[in-house]
Write a protein that holds these residues in place. Sequence first.
Motif, PDB file in Angstrom:
ATOM      1  N   ALA A   7       0.840  -1.197   0.000  1.00 23.54           N
ATOM      2  CA  ALA A   7       0.000   0.000   0.000  1.00 23.54           C
ATOM      3  C   ALA A   7       0.873   1.244   0.000  1.00 23.54           C
ATOM      4  N   VAL A   8       0.350   2.307  -0.590  1.00 19.41           N
ATOM      5  CA  VAL A   8       0.912   3.641  -0.449  1.00 19.41           C
ATOM      6  C   VAL A   8      -0.041   4.430   0.433  1.00 19.41           C
ATOM      7  N   ALA A   9       0.482   5.137   1.422  1.00 21.38           N
ATOM      8  CA  ALA A   9      -0.355   5.927   2.325  1.00 21.38           C
ATOM      9  C   ALA A   9       0.128   7.375   2.342  1.00 21.38           C
ATOM     10  N   LEU A  10      -0.831   8.304   2.397  1.00 23.08           N
ATOM     11  CA  LEU A  10      -0.518   9.724   2.474  1.00 23.08           C
ATOM     12  C   LEU A  10      -1.470  10.403   3.442  1.00 23.08           C
ATOM     13  N   ILE A  11      -0.972  11.434   4.124  1.00 25.43           N
ATOM     14  CA  ILE A  11      -1.848  12.370   4.816  1.00 25.43           C
ATOM     15  C   ILE A  11      -1.730  13.694   4.057  1.00 25.43           C
ATOM     16  N   VAL A  12      -2.861  14.340   3.789  1.00 19.45           N
ATOM     17  CA  VAL A  12      -2.845  15.501   2.897  1.00 19.45           C
ATOM     18  C   VAL A  12      -3.777  16.600   3.380  1.00 19.45           C
ATOM     19  N   LYS A  13      -3.539  17.792   2.873  1.00 20.50           N
ATOM     20  CA  LYS A  13      -4.462  18.916   2.989  1.00 20.50           C
ATOM     21  C   LYS A  13      -4.095  19.947   1.916  1.00 20.50           C
ATOM     22  N   ASN A  14      -5.053  20.229   1.059  1.00 18.30           N
ATOM     23  CA  ASN A  14      -4.874  21.219  -0.017  1.00 18.30           C
ATOM     24  C   ASN A  14      -3.610  20.948  -0.825  1.00 18.30           C
ATOM     25  N   GLU A  15      -3.542  19.738  -1.382  1.00 11.47           N
ATOM     26  CA  GLU A  15      -2.363  19.325  -2.144  1.00 11.47           C
ATOM     27  C   GLU A  15      -2.673  19.151  -3.627  1.00 11.47           C
ATOM     28  N   ALA A  16      -3.645  19.892  -4.148  1.00 10.06           N
ATOM     29  CA  ALA A  16      -4.038  19.741  -5.543  1.00 10.06           C
ATOM     30  C   ALA A  16      -2.891  20.010  -6.504  1.00 10.06           C
ATOM     31  N   GLN A  17      -1.993  20.890  -6.139  1.00 13.28           N
ATOM     32  CA  GLN A  17      -0.892  21.254  -7.031  1.00 13.28           C
ATOM     33  C   GLN A  17       0.054  20.088  -7.282  1.00 13.28           C
ATOM     34  N   HIS A  18       0.268  19.239  -6.254  1.00  8.40           N
ATOM     35  CA  HIS A  18       1.275  18.174  -6.363  1.00  8.40           C
ATOM     36  C   HIS A  18       0.704  16.762  -6.448  1.00  8.40           C
ATOM     37  N   LEU A  19      -0.511  16.558  -5.976  1.00  7.07           N
ATOM     38  CA  LEU A  19      -1.003  15.204  -5.726  1.00  7.07           C
ATOM     39  C   LEU A  19      -1.043  14.331  -6.972  1.00  7.07           C
ATOM     40  N   ASN A  20      -1.453  14.877  -8.100  1.00 10.22           N
ATOM     41  CA  ASN A  20      -1.560  14.066  -9.317  1.00 10.22           C
ATOM     42  C   ASN A  20      -0.209  13.487  -9.719  1.00 10.22           C
ATOM     43  N   ALA A  21       0.824  14.306  -9.692  1.00 13.64           N
ATOM     44  CA  ALA A  21       2.157  13.831 -10.067  1.00 13.64           C
ATOM     45  C   ALA A  21       2.663  12.781  -9.088  1.00 13.64           C
ATOM     46  N   CYS A  22       2.362  12.957  -7.805  1.00 15.51           N
ATOM     47  CA  CYS A  22       2.766  11.979  -6.800  1.00 15.51           C
ATOM     48  C   CYS A  22       2.101  10.630  -7.047  1.00 15.51           C
ATOM     49  N   LEU A  23       0.784  10.634  -7.180  1.00 18.26           N
ATOM     50  CA  LEU A  23       0.052   9.379  -7.321  1.00 18.26           C
ATOM     51  C   LEU A  23       0.335   8.694  -8.648  1.00 18.26           C
ATOM     52  N   SER A  24       0.589   9.473  -9.690  1.00 17.87           N
ATOM     53  CA  SER A  24       0.901   8.857 -10.985  1.00 17.87           C
ATOM     54  C   SER A  24       2.232   8.115 -10.940  1.00 17.87           C
ATOM     55  N   SER A  25       3.110   8.472  -9.983  1.00 16.97           N
ATOM     56  CA  SER A  25       4.403   7.788  -9.884  1.00 16.97           C
ATOM     57  C   SER A  25       4.290   6.425  -9.203  1.00 16.97           C
ATOM     58  N   VAL A  26       3.129   6.122  -8.607  1.00 19.88           N
ATOM     59  CA  VAL A  26       2.941   4.821  -7.961  1.00 19.88           C
ATOM     60  C   VAL A  26       1.748   4.049  -8.528  1.00 19.88           C
ATOM     61  N   ALA A  27       0.938   4.715  -9.335  1.00 18.09           N
ATOM     62  CA  ALA A  27      -0.257   4.059  -9.884  1.00 18.09           C
ATOM     63  C   ALA A  27       0.134   2.886 -10.782  1.00 18.09           C
TER      64      ALA A  27
END
Length: 258
Positions: A7-27
């Motif tokens: 599993a990949v786990a994240l805690i986030v708040k207002n991360e729209a700027q970075h989140l897509n690039a992060c998740l695409s690196s593990v999807a």
Amino acid sequence: MDKPTLAVALIVKNEAQHLNACLSSVAGWVDEIVILDSGSTDETEDIARRYTDKFYVSEDWPGFGIQRQRAQQYVTSDYVLWLDADERVTPELRTAILEATALPKDNTVYQINRLSSAFGQFIHHSGWTPDWLTRLYPTSLTTYNDALVHEKVIEVPKTQVKKLNGNLLHYTYDNLHHYIGKTTGYLRSWADEREGTKKSSLSKALIHAFAAFLKMYVLRCGFLDGRRGFILAWLTMHSTFVKYVDLWLREQKHKENM
């Protein structure tokens, strides 16, 4: 034997700027993505749900350590890889992670070297590199401590630590305003955690501030990072002064109210 799940786990708040690039690196190569949000008001949730249906919200903020503990409770996989939204897994690191989890070793946690950038440049000195962090471990073995800030994975006795090949890319500060926004919360949490248990003074604030600059810029060769190395050292000096002064001012207020 069945292949261990990851599993990949994240805690986030207002991360729209970075989140897509992060998740695409593990999807596509992890079995589960778990995200715990603490009250985003931007498009964070919409982006997250493109990758996972395991999106949860917990708006009462208990600090980074406990928030990570909460997120881990939703993980069902054998292993958990922790990421921040402004991080990216490189292909070399991906290979190392998959190899490690495919042939699990008892009581073993894995450290990853994080390579961070600031203001558009990767920082190779200044005490930022190498930056080995325990980010991958068996879900049943351990979790994070309760620290409000600078949380760490709890060290279990007789646990082995192995370092993985490849870097975790960390896009720390996009610009100066981003730096100010991120560090403000950390400085407040630092003082919150020490208020009433740690003493401060103006002289301590000055000494720690100048020491922070010298350590980062001279002893840790921040000058080799060029102008950004100087900027980071100066900002670190300022932040160090602010957090000790904040602690001292709280002490003074407490004395006045007695």
